[in-house]
Design a protein around this motif. Sequence first.
Motif, PDB file in Angstrom:
ATOM      1  N   GLU A  84      47.951  73.333  37.986  1.00 14.95           N
ATOM      2  CA  GLU A  84      47.292  73.819  36.771  1.00 14.95           C
ATOM      3  C   GLU A  84      48.125  74.889  36.074  1.00 14.95           C
ATOM      4  OE1 GLU A  84      43.416  75.141  37.878  1.00 14.95           O
ATOM      5  OE2 GLU A  84      42.693  73.119  38.319  1.00 14.95           O
ATOM      6  N   ALA A  85      48.739  75.760  36.847  1.00 17.24           N
ATOM      7  CA  ALA A  85      49.607  76.795  36.263  1.00 17.24           C
ATOM      8  C   ALA A  85      50.806  76.156  35.581  1.00 17.24           C
ATOM      9  CB  ALA A  85      50.058  77.773  37.329  1.00 17.24           C
ATOM     10  N   LEU A  86      51.377  75.137  36.210  1.00 24.36           N
ATOM     11  CA  LEU A  86      52.507  74.437  35.602  1.00 24.36           C
ATOM     12  C   LEU A  86      52.085  73.717  34.323  1.00 24.36           C
ATOM     13  CD1 LEU A  86      55.474  73.450  35.787  1.00 24.36           C
ATOM     14  CD2 LEU A  86      54.571  71.451  36.975  1.00 24.36           C
ATOM     15  N   ASP A  87      50.936  73.042  34.370  1.00 26.72           N
ATOM     16  CA  ASP A  87      50.443  72.347  33.177  1.00 26.72           C
ATOM     17  C   ASP A  87      50.188  73.315  32.028  1.00 26.72           C
ATOM     18  OD1 ASP A  87      50.589  70.014  34.587  1.00 26.72           O
ATOM     19  OD2 ASP A  87      48.429  69.893  34.999  1.00 26.72           O
ATOM     20  N   THR A  88      49.590  74.459  32.339  1.00 27.70           N
ATOM     21  CA  THR A  88      49.336  75.472  31.318  1.00 27.70           C
ATOM     22  C   THR A  88      50.639  75.980  30.722  1.00 27.70           C
ATOM     23  OG1 THR A  88      47.318  76.132  32.442  1.00 27.70           O
ATOM     24  CG2 THR A  88      48.230  77.695  30.865  1.00 27.70           C
ATOM     25  N   TYR A  89      51.606  76.241  31.581  1.00 32.89           N
ATOM     26  CA  TYR A  89      52.911  76.727  31.113  1.00 32.89           C
ATOM     27  C   TYR A  89      53.577  75.693  30.215  1.00 32.89           C
ATOM     28  CZ  TYR A  89      57.828  77.924  31.144  1.00 32.89           C
ATOM     29  OH  TYR A  89      59.111  78.187  30.763  1.00 32.89           O
ATOM     30  N   VAL A  90      53.536  74.431  30.619  1.00 34.54           N
ATOM     31  CA  VAL A  90      54.172  73.371  29.825  1.00 34.54           C
ATOM     32  C   VAL A  90      53.475  73.230  28.479  1.00 34.54           C
ATOM     33  CG1 VAL A  90      54.537  70.875  29.704  1.00 34.54           C
ATOM     34  CG2 VAL A  90      55.108  72.113  31.788  1.00 34.54           C
ATOM     35  N   ARG A  91      52.136  73.276  28.484  1.00 39.13           N
ATOM     36  CA  ARG A  91      51.406  73.166  27.217  1.00 39.13           C
ATOM     37  C   ARG A  91      51.750  74.311  26.274  1.00 39.13           C
ATOM     38  NH1 ARG A  91      46.649  73.173  29.774  1.00 39.13           N
ATOM     39  NH2 ARG A  91      46.640  71.373  31.086  1.00 39.13           N
ATOM     40  N   GLU A  92      51.769  75.534  26.798  1.00 35.77           N
ATOM     41  CA  GLU A  92      52.072  76.695  25.958  1.00 35.77           C
ATOM     42  C   GLU A  92      53.505  76.653  25.446  1.00 35.77           C
ATOM     43  OE1 GLU A  92      51.174  80.141  28.224  1.00 35.77           O
ATOM     44  OE2 GLU A  92      49.003  79.850  28.077  1.00 35.77           O
ATOM     45  N   THR A  93      54.422  76.221  26.287  1.00 33.05           N
ATOM     46  CA  THR A  93      55.817  76.143  25.883  1.00 33.05           C
ATOM     47  C   THR A  93      56.018  75.044  24.846  1.00 33.05           C
ATOM     48  OG1 THR A  93      56.483  76.894  28.069  1.00 33.05           O
ATOM     49  CG2 THR A  93      58.167  75.878  26.727  1.00 33.05           C
TER      50      THR A  93
END
Length: 138
Positions: A90-99
């Motif tokens: 979830e942290a990776l998905d959030t980071y990818v979405r924000e980036t």
Amino acid sequence: MDSSVYMAYDYPVLGAFWTMMWIFLWVLWFVLLFRIIVDIFRDDTMSGWAKTGWLVLVIALPFLGVFVYVLARGKGMGKREMEHARAQQEALDTYVRETARGAGRTSEVDELAKLSEIRARGDISDEEFRRAKEKILH
């Protein structure tokens, strides 16, 4: 030449097999031991004293401590590992979405939609709309 010289080919195949098996079991043992130690620190439901008790048991009496820990808390280890993996994903998905979103930058589609609203209200002319649209798209 009274003393016998042992060469590599004097080591029997069964002896090599047993050596490899013992090395594998020792590596497996250390992996299990460190996974249990990580699980002890990862578990948020245990108090500090409980963590200390389990850690002392696992370090002082490693074979008994690991055996008892796996019997007592083995099912929870898998659940905690899955929760940790899910949280990382979830942290990776959030980071990818924000980036991918551009960290605060509005997308071209959003800018064109706002520009279209401004034109629909009559705040800008068709010529101004066309020039602003070209700036956004280029």
